[in-house]
Design a protein around this motif. Structure first.
Motif, PDB file in Angstrom:
ATOM      1  N   ALA A  98      23.932 -18.318  -7.794  1.00  0.00           N
ATOM      2  CA  ALA A  98      23.143 -19.539  -7.637  1.00  0.00           C
ATOM      3  C   ALA A  98      23.483 -20.249  -6.331  1.00  0.00           C
ATOM      4  CB  ALA A  98      23.385 -20.461  -8.823  1.00  0.00           C
ATOM      5  N   VAL A  99      24.765 -20.258  -5.960  1.00  0.00           N
ATOM      6  CA  VAL A  99      25.160 -20.878  -4.691  1.00  0.00           C
ATOM      7  C   VAL A  99      24.614 -20.064  -3.513  1.00  0.00           C
ATOM      8  CG1 VAL A  99      27.116 -21.620  -3.286  1.00  0.00           C
ATOM      9  CG2 VAL A  99      27.231 -21.798  -5.777  1.00  0.00           C
ATOM     10  N   ALA A 100      24.696 -18.731  -3.599  1.00  0.00           N
ATOM     11  CA  ALA A 100      24.174 -17.883  -2.527  1.00  0.00           C
ATOM     12  C   ALA A 100      22.661 -18.019  -2.398  1.00  0.00           C
ATOM     13  CB  ALA A 100      24.556 -16.427  -2.779  1.00  0.00           C
ATOM     14  N   LYS A 101      21.960 -18.120  -3.525  1.00  0.00           N
ATOM     15  CA  LYS A 101      20.507 -18.282  -3.491  1.00  0.00           C
ATOM     16  C   LYS A 101      20.116 -19.598  -2.834  1.00  0.00           C
ATOM     17  CE  LYS A 101      18.594 -14.755  -5.869  1.00  0.00           C
ATOM     18  NZ  LYS A 101      17.447 -13.939  -5.391  1.00  0.00           N
ATOM     19  N   SER A 102      20.855 -20.659  -3.146  1.00  0.00           N
ATOM     20  CA  SER A 102      20.536 -21.955  -2.545  1.00  0.00           C
ATOM     21  C   SER A 102      20.738 -21.932  -1.035  1.00  0.00           C
ATOM     22  CB  SER A 102      21.392 -23.051  -3.177  1.00  0.00           C
ATOM     23  OG  SER A 102      22.773 -22.800  -2.968  1.00  0.00           O
ATOM     24  N   LEU A 103      21.756 -21.201  -0.562  1.00  0.00           N
ATOM     25  CA  LEU A 103      21.935 -21.055   0.888  1.00  0.00           C
ATOM     26  C   LEU A 103      20.818 -20.229   1.501  1.00  0.00           C
ATOM     27  CD1 LEU A 103      25.785 -20.402   1.177  1.00  0.00           C
ATOM     28  CD2 LEU A 103      24.559 -22.434   1.935  1.00  0.00           C
ATOM     29  N   SER A 104      20.358 -19.194   0.794  1.00  0.00           N
ATOM     30  CA  SER A 104      19.329 -18.305   1.355  1.00  0.00           C
ATOM     31  C   SER A 104      17.984 -19.003   1.515  1.00  0.00           C
ATOM     32  CB  SER A 104      19.169 -17.070   0.463  1.00  0.00           C
ATOM     33  OG  SER A 104      18.634 -17.425  -0.800  1.00  0.00           O
ATOM     34  N   HIS A 105      17.736 -20.056   0.751  1.00  0.00           N
ATOM     35  CA  HIS A 105      16.471 -20.773   0.892  1.00  0.00           C
ATOM     36  C   HIS A 105      16.330 -21.395   2.269  1.00  0.00           C
ATOM     37  CE1 HIS A 105      16.448 -21.310  -3.764  1.00  0.00           C
ATOM     38  NE2 HIS A 105      16.093 -20.096  -3.387  1.00  0.00           N
ATOM     39  N   ALA A 106      17.445 -21.862   2.841  1.00  0.00           N
ATOM     40  CA  ALA A 106      17.397 -22.511   4.158  1.00  0.00           C
ATOM     41  C   ALA A 106      17.769 -21.569   5.287  1.00  0.00           C
ATOM     42  CB  ALA A 106      18.337 -23.723   4.158  1.00  0.00           C
ATOM     43  N   VAL A 107      18.690 -20.650   5.037  1.00  0.00           N
ATOM     44  CA  VAL A 107      19.186 -19.775   6.109  1.00  0.00           C
ATOM     45  C   VAL A 107      18.365 -18.494   6.214  1.00  0.00           C
ATOM     46  CG1 VAL A 107      21.281 -18.715   7.046  1.00  0.00           C
ATOM     47  CG2 VAL A 107      21.457 -20.752   5.643  1.00  0.00           C
ATOM     48  N   LYS A 108      17.623 -18.132   5.174  1.00  0.00           N
ATOM     49  CA  LYS A 108      16.735 -16.971   5.164  1.00  0.00           C
ATOM     50  C   LYS A 108      17.499 -15.647   5.256  1.00  0.00           C
ATOM     51  CE  LYS A 108      13.347 -19.854   5.096  1.00  0.00           C
ATOM     52  NZ  LYS A 108      12.716 -20.189   3.803  1.00  0.00           N
ATOM     53  N   PHE A 109      18.042 -15.246   4.144  1.00  0.00           N
ATOM     54  CA  PHE A 109      18.605 -13.902   3.999  1.00  0.00           C
ATOM     55  C   PHE A 109      18.342 -13.451   2.574  1.00  0.00           C
ATOM     56  CE2 PHE A 109      21.965 -16.891   3.021  1.00  0.00           C
ATOM     57  CZ  PHE A 109      22.548 -16.392   1.877  1.00  0.00           C
ATOM     58  N   LYS A 110      18.407 -12.139   2.350  1.00  0.00           N
ATOM     59  CA  LYS A 110      18.029 -11.562   1.064  1.00  0.00           C
ATOM     60  C   LYS A 110      19.269 -11.432   0.181  1.00  0.00           C
ATOM     61  CE  LYS A 110      14.953  -9.437  -1.602  1.00  0.00           C
ATOM     62  NZ  LYS A 110      15.829  -9.122  -2.726  1.00  0.00           N
ATOM     63  N   THR A 111      19.211 -12.083  -0.990  1.00  0.00           N
ATOM     64  CA  THR A 111      20.317 -12.075  -1.940  1.00  0.00           C
ATOM     65  C   THR A 111      19.855 -11.470  -3.257  1.00  0.00           C
ATOM     66  OG1 THR A 111      21.239 -14.071  -0.956  1.00  0.00           O
ATOM     67  CG2 THR A 111      22.022 -13.484  -3.139  1.00  0.00           C
ATOM     68  N   SER A 112      20.700 -10.651  -3.875  1.00  0.00           N
ATOM     69  CA  SER A 112      20.385 -10.066  -5.175  1.00  0.00           C
ATOM     70  C   SER A 112      21.599 -10.180  -6.081  1.00  0.00           C
ATOM     71  CB  SER A 112      19.986  -8.590  -5.039  1.00  0.00           C
ATOM     72  OG  SER A 112      18.757  -8.466  -4.339  1.00  0.00           O
ATOM     73  N   LEU A 113      21.315 -10.386  -7.381  1.00  0.00           N
ATOM     74  CA  LEU A 113      22.362 -10.508  -8.391  1.00  0.00           C
ATOM     75  C   LEU A 113      22.247  -9.336  -9.349  1.00  0.00           C
ATOM     76  CD1 LEU A 113      21.847 -14.306  -9.245  1.00  0.00           C
ATOM     77  CD2 LEU A 113      23.007 -13.298  -7.280  1.00  0.00           C
ATOM     78  N   PHE A 114      23.333  -8.588  -9.516  1.00  0.00           N
ATOM     79  CA  PHE A 114      23.342  -7.415 -10.384  1.00  0.00           C
ATOM     80  C   PHE A 114      24.398  -7.610 -11.466  1.00  0.00           C
ATOM     81  CE2 PHE A 114      22.181  -4.908  -6.331  1.00  0.00           C
ATOM     82  CZ  PHE A 114      20.860  -5.323  -6.451  1.00  0.00           C
ATOM     83  N   SER A 115      23.951  -7.556 -12.726  1.00  0.00           N
ATOM     84  CA  SER A 115      24.877  -7.673 -13.850  1.00  0.00           C
ATOM     85  C   SER A 115      24.249  -7.023 -15.064  1.00  0.00           C
ATOM     86  CB  SER A 115      25.197  -9.150 -14.137  1.00  0.00           C
ATOM     87  OG  SER A 115      24.059  -9.823 -14.644  1.00  0.00           O
TER      88      SER A 115
END
Length: 576
Positions: free
Chosen positions: A252-269
């Motif tokens: 969730a923290v990485a996704k919130s950063l990606s909204h402004a910085v524009k990078f692709k994040t994925s969560l695998f579990s």
């Protein structure tokens, strides 16, 4: 001068002489043992009687020798056990803690950090949205400049590079101190800088724009599909965490950063289907950062070893768990395959067990250790109370004592209405036990006493675990109406406590989960080690909030350890 008549005899050892004196004293109980040999005891000796200085033992009546021997054996045994328990953590000198605390004052805001402008704006606009007076936490003040290689004031970030050209860091800070943002910000900053300097990515973007422009032309009959992105199934940043709940929390923290910085994040579990994982990993748009568990990443790497071929930043969160027990073989296998390309290896933990300390000293001798002044200390804002279950009215019934403590918390909260008249805030409470077989028993007993309680342990399904913890990790207040009086369920007491929610859990729920809404923690069983004390009580009082812990102690529990922990918490000292 008169010589001793024993000159020709071999001298006896001191221990033999003391033993003979002790046996003689025990035979003659009326004569007390001489405590010294008198002022002339050193005369007429033919050998040097040099003994190590030992503390003088107090005089004991020989009539109590047997009883004292038994009592002394019991005390020593307990002291040895206590020392073993306390020595499970690696010690941090207090001089180092003091110097670290003084150096933290040189960084006052995120604006002083050498981060990209988009990252700085993302901190206040996305990650910490709605908060005022935003300042870095102690671990962020120490770790971010070091990971960026930035000099702050008079403090120069010392970076030792291993023979392979890799930087290795250990971030050790108390629970709820902001370690996630401390390692994500430098990693994302390096990710975007490497992306801007990557010729392969620049070439791909140019080809992508040319094809998009051609496709807009009328009468275009060329290919409609794009070439895969250079980062497809080749992430640059990998974050390893032990549980699916932490995957969602860190993601969730990485996704919130990606909204402004524009990078692709994925969560695998385990909460994500295999099809979704494959589509995300092999997406034509590429993938930059993944948050996953070691077992899942290892299984993916077995089918496609190239997944680990371009990792530049490998982050192992909750390292004390991932390098212990069942996780250790899988975690080390991932490190062995990923380290050739890794530029920064970052390990994070709220505790440094001696086993982890020895492993890091052996495998990563150049690792830089960044520790906060309050490492291994439970925050003083968390108060610890003790309930003696062996006394009335409980009479060694821990279930009754636990239910009574929860009812006391609920009744106390019921006296204070919320901001809306007729509504009251629901208190979320965590109860920790040592054995997973006990979780269901305690939860069922609490339900029978009118308390909304559920059991959480390793046998619980992953999906069910996430649903149970979702309300405990949200900082939003939960409200209940004072007039609510629902019909009791089968097996439930007529009395009910509508303003409490309880999770009965093992240590599965004590590692890293950001339980912001939890203010009360009940230790049904006394933890086995100080590490478990830190993690369990760390679920309350997170991010500067006040919290309270209650430990239930019966006649079979270690009261001395509880007393030591309570005194250390009161003094603000580390549990070492």
């Amino acid at each position: 001068m008169v010589l001793s008549d024993r000159v020709a005899r071999a001298p006896k050892r001191d221990t033999d002489s003391r033993d003979s004196r002790d046996s003689r004293d025990s035979r003659d109980s009326k004569q007390p043992r001489r405590r010294s040999e008198g002022p002339f005891g050193g005369m007429n000796q033919t050998f040097a009687r040099i003994r190590e200085d030992t503390p003088r033992q107090p005089f004991r009546n020989p009539r109590h020798n047997d009883r004292d021997q038994k009592d002394r054996g019991k005390t020593d045994g307990r002291r040895i056990k206590a020392m073993k328990m306390q020595s499970s953590l690696a010690s941090i000198p207090y001089g180092q803690r003091t110097r670290t605390k003084a150096s933290m004052t040189e960084l006052e805001s995120f604006g002083q950090l050498d981060l990209l402008p988009t990252l700085k704006s993302a901190i206040s606009d996305e990650v910490l949205k709605g908060l005022v007076d935003i300042k870095p936490t102690p671990v962020q003040r120490l770790a971010i400049p070091a990971l960026l290689g930035q000099e702050i004031g008079r403090r120069r970030s010392r970076v030792d590079i291993s023979k392979s050209g890799r930087q290795e860091f250990l971030l050790a800070a108390e629970t709820g101190s902001g370690k996630t943002l401390a390692y994500l910000l430098p990693a994302v900053n390096a990710l975007k800088e490497a992306e801007a300097a990557d010729v392969e990515i620049s070439t791909y973007r140019e080809a992508f724009e040319r094809q998009m422009a051609a496709m807009r032309e009328p009468g275009y009959e060329g290919p409609r599909e794009f070439e895969p992105h250079p980062t497809t199934a080749r992430p640059r940043v990998v974050v390893l965490v032990p549980t699916a709940e932490l995957v969602g929390q860190v993601g969730a923290v990485a996704k919130s950063l990606s909204h402004a910085v524009k990078f692709k994040t994925s969560l695998f579990s385990a909460n994500v289907s295999a099809k979704v994982i494959q589509n995300s990993m092999y997406s034509p748009r590429g993938i930059d950062l993944i948050v996953t568990t070691p077992h899942l990443l290892a299984s993916m790497a077995d089918s496609d070893p190239n997944i680990l071929s371009r990792i530049s930043h490998l982050i192992v969160d909750e390292a004390d768990s991932l390098f212990d027990r069942s996780f250790s073989p899988v975690t080390t296998s991932i490190l062995d395959r990923a380290l050739p390309s890794v530029q920064q290896l970052i390990l994070c933990s709220a505790t440094i067990p001696k086993r982890l300390d020895s492993y890091l000293a052996r495998e990563f001798p150049n690792m830089i250790r960044i520790t906060t002044p309050n490492l291994h200390a439970i925050p003083r804002r968390v108060q610890l109370g003790v309930i003696d279950v062996s006394k009335d009215p409980y009479r060694n019934n821990k279930n009754l004592a636990c239910a009574d403590a929860i009812w006391s918390i609920g009744k106390d909260a019921a006296r204070h209405e919320g901001s809306v008249p007729g509504e009251i805030e629901i208190k979320r409470i965590m109860v920790f036990v040592n054995e997973r077989e006990k979780t269901q028993e305690v939860a069922e007993y609490l339900v029978s006493k009118g308390i909304d309680a559920v059991a959480l342990h390793r046998d619980t399904e992953e999906q069910r675990q996430s649903e149970m913890l979702e309300s405990f990790t949200s900082s939003e207040p939960m409200m209940a109406k004072l007039s609510d009086s629902p019909e009791p369920a089968i097996g439930q007491s007529r009395r009910s406590l509508p303003n409490t929610k309880v999770i009965v859990a093992t240590d599965l729920a004590s590692r890293g989960i950001d339980t912001l809404a939890v203010r009360h923690v009940i230790l049904y069983d006394v933890p086995h080690t100080t590490i478990d004390f830190i993690h369990r009580l760390g679920r309350a009082g997170r991010m500067g909030r006040r919290g309270r812990g209650v430990v239930l102690v019966d006649r079979n529990d270690r009261r001395d350890i509880v007393a030591e922990v309570r005194e250390s918490m009161y003094m603000g000292q580390a549990l070492i």
